[in-house]
Design a protein around this motif. Structure first.
Motif, PDB file in Angstrom:
ATOM      1  N   MET A   1       4.929  -8.512   1.367  1.00 17.77           N
ATOM      2  CA  MET A   1       4.005  -9.185   2.272  1.00 17.77           C
ATOM      3  C   MET A   1       2.817  -8.263   2.571  1.00 17.77           C
ATOM      4  O   MET A   1       2.986  -7.056   2.709  1.00 17.77           O
ATOM      5  CB  MET A   1       4.739  -9.554   3.575  1.00 17.77           C
ATOM      6  N   ILE A   2       1.646  -8.880   2.679  1.00 16.47           N
ATOM      7  CA  ILE A   2       0.422  -8.114   2.918  1.00 16.47           C
ATOM      8  C   ILE A   2      -0.218  -8.590   4.227  1.00 16.47           C
ATOM      9  O   ILE A   2      -0.334  -9.787   4.465  1.00 16.47           O
ATOM     10  CB  ILE A   2      -0.567  -8.271   1.746  1.00 16.47           C
ATOM     11  N   GLU A   3      -0.606  -7.641   5.060  1.00 25.19           N
ATOM     12  CA  GLU A   3      -1.302  -7.931   6.307  1.00 25.19           C
ATOM     13  C   GLU A   3      -2.594  -7.122   6.353  1.00 25.19           C
ATOM     14  O   GLU A   3      -2.718  -6.095   5.685  1.00 25.19           O
ATOM     15  CB  GLU A   3      -0.427  -7.592   7.520  1.00 25.19           C
ATOM     16  N   PRO A  80      -6.259  -3.856   3.951  1.00 26.09           N
ATOM     17  CA  PRO A  80      -4.985  -4.544   3.672  1.00 26.09           C
ATOM     18  C   PRO A  80      -3.839  -3.538   3.596  1.00 26.09           C
ATOM     19  O   PRO A  80      -3.995  -2.418   3.112  1.00 26.09           O
ATOM     20  CB  PRO A  80      -5.241  -5.212   2.319  1.00 26.09           C
ATOM     21  N   GLU A  81      -2.684  -3.942   4.111  1.00 26.58           N
ATOM     22  CA  GLU A  81      -1.495  -3.086   4.132  1.00 26.58           C
ATOM     23  C   GLU A  81      -0.309  -3.852   3.567  1.00 26.58           C
ATOM     24  O   GLU A  81      -0.088  -5.021   3.902  1.00 26.58           O
ATOM     25  CB  GLU A  81      -1.183  -2.618   5.551  1.00 26.58           C
ATOM     26  N   LYS A  82       0.448  -3.154   2.748  1.00 28.02           N
ATOM     27  CA  LYS A  82       1.673  -3.740   2.199  1.00 28.02           C
ATOM     28  C   LYS A  82       2.826  -3.451   3.156  1.00 28.02           C
ATOM     29  O   LYS A  82       3.102  -2.307   3.488  1.00 28.02           O
ATOM     30  CB  LYS A  82       1.964  -3.143   0.819  1.00 28.02           C
ATOM     31  N   ILE A  83       3.484  -4.498   3.629  1.00 27.96           N
ATOM     32  CA  ILE A  83       4.581  -4.368   4.582  1.00 27.96           C
ATOM     33  C   ILE A  83       5.893  -4.304   3.817  1.00 27.96           C
ATOM     34  O   ILE A  83       6.243  -5.226   3.068  1.00 27.96           O
ATOM     35  CB  ILE A  83       4.602  -5.537   5.580  1.00 27.96           C
ATOM     36  N   GLY A  84       6.619  -3.195   3.970  1.00 22.68           N
ATOM     37  CA  GLY A  84       7.872  -3.000   3.274  1.00 22.68           C
ATOM     38  C   GLY A  84       9.042  -3.682   3.967  1.00 22.68           C
ATOM     39  O   GLY A  84       8.899  -4.265   5.050  1.00 22.68           O
ATOM     40  N   ARG A 295       4.429   0.587   6.569  1.00 17.87           N
ATOM     41  CA  ARG A 295       3.150   0.030   6.145  1.00 17.87           C
ATOM     42  C   ARG A 295       2.455   0.996   5.175  1.00 17.87           C
ATOM     43  O   ARG A 295       2.336   2.175   5.479  1.00 17.87           O
ATOM     44  CB  ARG A 295       2.238  -0.223   7.348  1.00 17.87           C
ATOM     45  N   THR A 296       2.027   0.476   4.053  1.00 15.21           N
ATOM     46  CA  THR A 296       1.319   1.276   3.044  1.00 15.21           C
ATOM     47  C   THR A 296      -0.059   0.671   2.819  1.00 15.21           C
ATOM     48  O   THR A 296      -0.178  -0.499   2.423  1.00 15.21           O
ATOM     49  CB  THR A 296       2.104   1.306   1.724  1.00 15.21           C
TER      50      THR A 296
END
Length: 338
Positions: A1-3, A80-84, A295-296
């Motif tokens: 998921m991306i936020e 944008p951040e990739k949610i692990g 978050r990455t």
């Protein structure tokens, strides 16, 4: 998921359309050639004479690349951040302070280990505390040593190995020969003040009565009760001793009653071990379960795409002009041959 960390920057997306609509077209002056038959040329071509400027136009491919580049820049600004996947961690919900008496009377060898070896009181305390600490992995442990005055040997820590190392480094008499029991309670209270945990327990172990504290033990216990600190007192050694080495069991009992704890008496290693087992039952381990998602940031990917688009566009334009020059050169050579 991306936020998106800063989605408010998405409002910039229609900005180029707004500029095209409101801003005037860019005009650039260019040199021209005057011809005497200009009016006839206009009649032939059907073009209407205008001011000396040319409106540059772009093809659809250029428009596509410009729109894509702007989209990449705005996306990068939104971060944008990739949610692990969710990760759960267990955090201590109790701070447990242990106060150990290091006065001279702790050198009396009246405790027997499992191998029937007789050791001094402090050695027996260290061995039993080691077993006790290893079963408190979800609590933060602190250590106070007291004699003539109390000293903080270890602040609250979840590192049981380090805590045991600091306990084992303690020696009889290193804090003095007397028993400042009340001051040790006072020091524990000041350490608990900086603690965020509401569940606070103090285990105080002594083999003598208070001989010179600035604050009497009973008064210190009253202050501890106001800070929601529960005190478990443990009296060890010979109950028939006299003078400074005689434990004031009534004072220890009052301290425990005031704070909602309990008072124990341990005359040997087995009883001491039983005391800590009872404390384990009365004060089971507490821990808070924390859940979070790592978050990455991936904002650099749109920037990389933008740079790639720019390089590809630049390469295509250069290739286009190269092919055009080559064609003109070929045509020129053909004309010269003819």
């Amino acid at each position: 998921m991306i936020e998106f960390a800063h989605p408010e920057f998405l409002i910039l997306l229609p900005l180029p359309l707004l500029i095209i609509w409101l801003a005037p077209a860019y005009k650039e002056r260019k040199p021209s050639v005057k011809v005497p038959y200009f009016a006839r040329l206009v009649d032939v071509t059907g073009e209407k004479p205008e001011s000396g400027a040319v409106l540059l136009s772009r093809n659809n491919i250029q428009r596509f690349f410009i729109a894509l580049a702007w989209l990449c820049l705005v996306t990068a600004m939104t971060k944008p951040e990739k949610i692990g996947p969710a990760i759960e961690q267990q955090k201590s919900a109790r701070d447990l302070m242990v106060a150990v008496d290091l006065s001279g009377s702790m050198s009396v060898e009246d405790f027997t280990l499992e191998n029937n070896k007789t050791v001094d009181r402090l050695s027996a305390v260290k061995q039993v505390l080691a077993t006790f600490a290893q079963h408190r992995e979800h609590d933060r442990l602190g250590l106070i040593l007291f004699g003539d005055a109390p000293y903080l040997q270890a602040p609250f820590t979840a590192d049981i190995t380090t805590w045991l190392t600091l306990l084992n480094e303690s020696e009889i008499g290193m804090a003095g020969q007397s028993t400042a029991f009340g001051d040790a309670i006072g020091l524990a209270i000041s350490v608990f003040e900086s603690s965020e945990t509401k569940n606070r327990v103090l285990i105080a172990l002594t083999d003598g009565n208070d001989t010179g504290s600035k604050v009497p033990p009973i008064e210190a216990a009253k202050v501890a009760a106001r800070y929601d600190i529960k005190i478990y007192t443990i009296a060890i050694g010979d109950p028939t001793a006299v003078g400074e080495e005689k434990v004031d069991l009534d004072v220890l009992q009052q301290m425990s009653d005031i704070t909602g704890g309990k008072s124990f008496q341990a005359l040997n290693r087995e009883e001491l071990q039983q005391v800590y087992q009872e404390i384990n039952i009365m004060e089971p381990q507490l821990f808070d379960s924390l859940s979070f998602r790592p978050r990455t940031s991936i904002h650099h990917y749109p920037i990389i795409l933008f740079a790639s688009i720019y390089l590809i566009s630049l390469s295509l334009v250069s290739l286009r002009f190269y092919i055009k020059r080559k064609r003109l050169k070929t045509l020129k050579s053909a004309n010269e041959v003819n």
